[in-house]
Design a protein around this motif. Structure first.
Motif, short mmCIF file in Angstrom:
data_model
loop_
_atom_site.label_atom_id
_atom_site.label_comp_id
_atom_site.label_asym_id
_atom_site.label_seq_id
_atom_site.Cartn_x
_atom_site.Cartn_y
_atom_site.Cartn_z
N ASN A 196 1.05 16.11 -5.25
CA ASN A 196 0.10 16.63 -4.28
C ASN A 196 0.43 18.05 -3.83
N ILE A 236 -1.75 21.60 -4.72
CA ILE A 236 -2.39 22.41 -3.68
C ILE A 236 -1.86 23.84 -3.72
N PHE A 240 -3.63 25.65 -6.64
CA PHE A 240 -5.03 26.00 -6.38
C PHE A 240 -5.15 27.05 -5.28
N ASP A 241 -4.21 27.08 -4.35
CA ASP A 241 -4.20 28.13 -3.34
C ASP A 241 -3.90 29.50 -3.95
N GLU A 284 -12.32 24.38 -2.71
CA GLU A 284 -12.27 23.50 -1.55
C GLU A 284 -12.57 22.06 -1.95
N LYS A 286 -9.44 20.70 -3.89
CA LYS A 286 -8.31 20.43 -3.01
C LYS A 286 -8.56 19.19 -2.15
#
Length: 223
Positions: free
Chosen positions: A115, A119, A122-123, A135, A138
């Motif tokens: 997890n 994240i 993708f950030d 968004e 995520k």
């Protein structure tokens, strides 16, 4: 399905960065295997080193204190074979060591898929043109564990006519002293493999589109 929307969202993320393309494909493969293999949420549950394209099976040693515990014999549907073959293509192309899907950072270090690392990845992507897509992705990741496919498979198979001990064998649900696929077992492996594979094909057709293109890698699931 929500999973299909997740797949299409990965496809919509456009990038020319090879590492980002690698990561997007690995993420698709890892989440796809959750449905097609009934993976648990740790790395060894998606080890893709011991498989056969002749017998269409994958052997997994997930957990256990010796070589006889935690071993799964998993029939591979066509969708699963496609993902496994793509994994090995990427593994060779990018010279990775791991036998399970991983992420790469800019220094080509292999990073476990979980997890937090997802994240973070993708950030790091361009948020200016992909804000809504990112968004959605995520949010999906935050609420979806890597073992979510086990729940889908359990629900689907439980409502079918398949034998409960076949479901237990596939998911590696054994009781002490009752190893269905042990050396001295009367377990009918050929029938088990055929029965599970048939139902996995049905599940795959529900959750996967016929074609997906992530970066410059194409998956075709119309067999």
């Amino acid at each position: 399905t929500v999973f299909k929307e997740f797949i299409f969202s990965l496809e919509k993320l456009k990038t020319s960065n090879n590492i980002e393309i690698f990561n997007l494909n690995m993420i698709f493969i890892r989440f796809g295997l959750s449905i097609l293999l009934g993976t648990r949420d740790f790395t060894n549950s998606a080890n893709l080193s011991d498989y056969s394209t002749v017998s269409n099976i994958l052997i997994l040693q997930e957990k256990g204190k010796n070589i006889y515990q935690g071993k799964r014999v998993i029939p591979l549907c066509n969708h699963a074979l496609s993902l496994i073959k793509m994994f090995h293509k990427l593994k060779i192309h990018f010279n990775i060591v791991s036998n399970f899907p991983v992420l790469l950072d800019d220094e080509l270090n292999e990073i476990t898929i979980e997890n937090k690392t997802l994240i973070t990845f993708f950030d790091s992507l361009d948020n200016s043109t992909n804000h809504e897509i990112l968004e959605y992705i995520k949010k999906f990741i935050l609420y979806t564990k890597l073992n979510f496919g086990r729940h889908i498979i359990t629900s689907y198979l439980s409502h079918s006519s398949i034998k409960p001990n076949y479901i237990d064998a596939f998911l590696n649900h054994y009781k002490m002293g009752k190893e269905d696929q042990g050396i001295f077992s009367n377990f009918d492996n050929p029938k088990y493999l055929d029965s599970i594979k048939k139902h996995l094909e049905e599940i795959a057709n529900i959750y996967f589109p016929e074609k997906i293109m992530i970066g410059n890698y194409e998956y075709r699931f119309s067999f």
